[in-house]
Design a protein around this motif. Structure first.
Motif, PDB file in Angstrom:
ATOM      1  N   ARG A   5       0.773  -1.217  -0.018  1.00  0.00           N
ATOM      2  CA  ARG A   5      -0.144   0.045  -0.079  1.00  0.00           C
ATOM      3  C   ARG A   5       0.894   1.460   0.218  1.00  0.00           C
ATOM      4  O   ARG A   5       2.025   1.207   0.248  1.00  0.00           O
ATOM      5  CB  ARG A   5      -0.876   0.112   1.131  1.00  0.00           C
ATOM      6  N   ARG A   6       0.185   2.367  -0.570  1.00  0.00           N
ATOM      7  CA  ARG A   6       0.964   3.621  -0.560  1.00  0.00           C
ATOM      8  C   ARG A   6       2.373   3.499  -1.135  1.00  0.00           C
ATOM      9  O   ARG A   6       3.312   3.974  -0.718  1.00  0.00           O
ATOM     10  CB  ARG A   6       0.957   4.278   0.799  1.00  0.00           C
ATOM     11  N   GLY A  33      -3.685   8.928  -7.238  1.00  0.00           N
ATOM     12  CA  GLY A  33      -4.598   8.263  -6.347  1.00  0.00           C
ATOM     13  C   GLY A  33      -5.951   8.053  -6.981  1.00  0.00           C
ATOM     14  O   GLY A  33      -6.904   7.522  -6.304  1.00  0.00           O
ATOM     15  N   GLY A  53      -0.074   9.785  -4.236  1.00  0.00           N
ATOM     16  CA  GLY A  53      -1.466   9.807  -5.105  1.00  0.00           C
ATOM     17  C   GLY A  53      -1.853  11.250  -5.435  1.00  0.00           C
ATOM     18  O   GLY A  53      -2.880  11.526  -6.273  1.00  0.00           O
TER      19      GLY A  53
END
Length: 231
Positions: free
Chosen positions: A87-88, A126, A92
């Motif tokens: 994740r991340r 994002g 984004g």
């Protein structure tokens, strides 16, 4: 193949809970190594320990023969280690183009790897789908030309075709590539890959991908109704 990056008898604790129980993993460079396991098996923790984003409570991390256990994640990154978390993994608020430009001013190679990104260059990262964000994150890793590439679930959200393409790309890198997956991925034919299966923070299998597939086939046969153990 020589071991480029290793965990030696590595232990990791999260408060009172021990997530890795003294595991040893040796990944060749160049080459592909797969850390297999279900959620909670310790595969992601092992990847983070190699990157230096979680500290060891015991054991060591060894890179090209040097003990880097106390070397920070930042310094490991400066030395050529690239971590792509689950994740991340992208910025984004920036566009796809801006994300790529941060990795390298000339990013044509990323678009050659994933042509699907070209019409998305002006989009904010994002707003992309999960699979598109994985393509972007991996593109940035490809542009970095790292000596070690660590990726948590590379093909998450991708179609089978794009997932196969992703593993072709990872398998072709002149780098030590270590991925964490829940199931054995489509390892490119003709390219050896090491597999370590983790369960509850311990290594329960280590060997070549072909050997793992054969073991899985035997296990499936034994689980079929009416089958009986041989011998």
């Amino acid at each position: 193949m020589t071991a480029a990056l290793q965990l030696r008898h590595a232990r990791v604790r999260y408060g009172p809970l021990e997530a890795l129980h003294g595991i040893t993993v040796a990944a060749p460079g160049p080459g592909l190594t797969v850390l297999l396991g279900r959620n909670g098996s310790g595969r992601t923790t092992a990847l983070r320990a190699l990157a230096g984003t979680v500290p060891l409570s015991g054991g060591a991390v060894v890179w090209d023969g040097a003990d880097v256990t106390r070397v920070s994640a930042f310094e490991r990154a400066r030395s050529g280690l690239c971590l792509v978390p689950e994740r991340r993994a992208v910025f984004g608020s920036l566009t796809v183009r801006e994300n790529l430009e941060l990795a390298a001013p000339a990013y044509d190679g990323a678009l050659a790897a994933y042509p699907q990104l070209e019409p998305l260059l002006a989009r904010r990262a994002g707003t992309l789908s999960g699979g598109e964000q994985r393509m972007l994150a991996l593109s940035r890793a490809l542009l970095a030309r790292a000596r070690v590439v660590l990726v948590d679930e590379p093909a998450q959200g991708m179609s089978p075709t794009v997932a196969s393409r992703t593993y072709e790309l990872l398998g072709s890198l002149d780098a030590c590539v270590i991925v964490a997956e829940q199931r054995l991925p489509p390892v490119p034919q003709g390219r050896p890959a090491l597999v370590y299966e983790l369960r509850r923070g311990a290594v329960v299998f280590s060997g070549e991908a072909g050997e793992f597939r054969r073991r899985e086939a035997v296990d499936r046969t034994r689980r079929r109704p009416g089958s009986s153990p041989s011998g």
